[in-house]
Design an enzyme around this catalytic site. Sequence first.
Site, mmCIF file in Angstrom:
data_model
loop_
_atom_site.group_PDB
_atom_site.id
_atom_site.type_symbol
_atom_site.label_atom_id
_atom_site.label_comp_id
_atom_site.label_asym_id
_atom_site.label_seq_id
_atom_site.Cartn_x
_atom_site.Cartn_y
_atom_site.Cartn_z
ATOM 1 N N VAL A 143 0.833 -1.200 0.000
ATOM 2 C CA VAL A 143 0.000 0.000 0.000
ATOM 3 C C VAL A 143 0.870 1.254 0.000
ATOM 4 C CG1 VAL A 143 -1.812 1.262 1.238
ATOM 5 C CG2 VAL A 143 -1.805 -1.245 1.247
ATOM 6 N N GLU A 144 1.924 1.248 0.814
ATOM 7 C CA GLU A 144 2.762 2.432 0.977
ATOM 8 C C GLU A 144 3.620 2.724 -0.246
ATOM 9 O OE1 GLU A 144 3.048 4.742 3.101
ATOM 10 O OE2 GLU A 144 1.970 4.070 4.882
ATOM 11 N N SER A 145 4.256 1.701 -0.795
ATOM 12 C CA SER A 145 5.315 1.948 -1.784
ATOM 13 C C SER A 145 5.374 0.931 -2.901
ATOM 14 C CB SER A 145 6.669 1.951 -1.058
ATOM 15 O OG SER A 145 6.914 0.673 -0.474
ATOM 16 N N TYR B 16 -6.996 4.001 2.832
ATOM 17 C CA TYR B 16 -5.754 3.337 3.236
ATOM 18 C C TYR B 16 -6.015 2.032 3.991
ATOM 19 C CZ TYR B 16 -1.106 3.191 5.548
ATOM 20 O OH TYR B 16 0.134 2.841 6.017
#
Length: 514
Positions: free
Chosen positions: A126-128, A232
């Site tokens: 999700v982040e990167s 998120y």
Amino acid sequence: MVQKRFAVALLAAAVGGCAQMAEKQPAPQDTSTETSETPAKVAVSSDLSPAEKALPPTDIWDRLRRGFRLDRHTNHPKVEDYITYFSRNEGYMSRVTERSRRYIFHVAELLEEANLPLELALLPIVESAYDPFAYSHARASGMWQFIPATGRHFGLRQNWWYDGRRDVDDSTRAAIEYFTYLSGHFDGDWELALAAYNAGEGRVRRAVERNRRRGKGTSFWDLDLPRETQRYVPQLLALAEVVSRADYYRVPLHDIPNKPYYAEVDVGTQIDLAQAAELADIEPEELSLLNPAFNRWATDPNGDHELLIPREKRDTFLAALAKLPKDQRVTWQRYKISRGDTLSTIARRYETTVAAIRDTNKLRNNTIRAGKTLLIPSASGPSGQYAYAVDQRVNGGGSSGQGSKTDYTVRPGDTLWEIARSLGVSVRQLARWNNMGTGDTLRPGRKLVAYSTGDNSRTTRKLSYRVRSGDSLYRIAKKFSLDIGDILRWNKISKSSYLQPGQRLTLFVNSAGG
């Protein structure tokens, strides 16, 4: 190890949110329009039987499933939307899980040691998109997307040579320390803890208190939070659901064994990264992907001096390193000082620091005299061997020469930018070699060719920047160290264009960040 210190004011800051890159998935609609087609509504248990639990995990995905502990809320519309997205975008899931293969076992190990839910091992997707070089418009960097201040708070060292936010193990330990704190602060409510990791502890706490005063619910699903944060948490829960039942959703997960990929080696002193790769008998790219925190052509002269080496190459590396004298681990050049030289101009010329030159030559201050000789540490290999170093950036058309040829077949979902980045060339070079424009549509199955050059785009990252009130082209260019002309060209706008708050600009920025 990350030091344990919790300053409330600093912890209230956001870690930095998700990097907005070409590989990141677009946000689906907030409400599902055809939820009857969403597979998540079918009740299929993913729990292992006692007999299955008694057997060792077959691969890393089996291990993660056994450590999943969160309620996935599969009937919630936002979670359903993301389940549908991930299950329909097989190419994306295949790429991000393949990219995780170097790191995810070690992330799972550290999470298990801390007794945290193993769903968190999916959060770097999700982040990167599990890219340790990811960089966002909020100046967040690394797999876990720490902004500079929060990274420093959790002991992630950042200097000219090194950025600990991209260090695979240290950034994971920092994320674990932060999650441990957030979980305790929100009384074990992992949905609130995840929201706080994205939006900031203070913002989530204030949203909870505001709802409590109004007599409203205080769960994550009840709170008025930024749109990014509202998406998120459902993204992570949907990923956990899809990974938990990959066969059911027909999602291809890259085959990753449940065993270590790398080993940590203390080399003791500064070492040239191209030379380290040669000693380990691996490609420089492989060494850089395991050691993404190093900004330059060598490790930090002031330490730490640990390198991550593929596990099967550890003994090869140690044996070769033992035969190499310490004074030969970097290349030294003798430089005769000319009139007008300063230590800073010499340091820039040789891609090193004033402090490194002073230490090497035992200088008490920055005073130097013309005619004297300095010993300068410098890179041993050509620039192409340091593809991920900060200073290896794309410059327009690049070299006109052609080296070895590489063939590439376009896959569904590919973009010219992604292909160029994967091949280590610029978009304009790739387009020119294939007689196409940079904006042409790519059709799956098309054959592209590329040639090796001295130019590399691997440390440049595409991001989507939202124009804020008061922004100008000059201010945005200065913030990201870009040329205004490049911003105009990338976005097909004129210099006289008026920027509107909320407008999106495409930028290609240096992944080292700040």
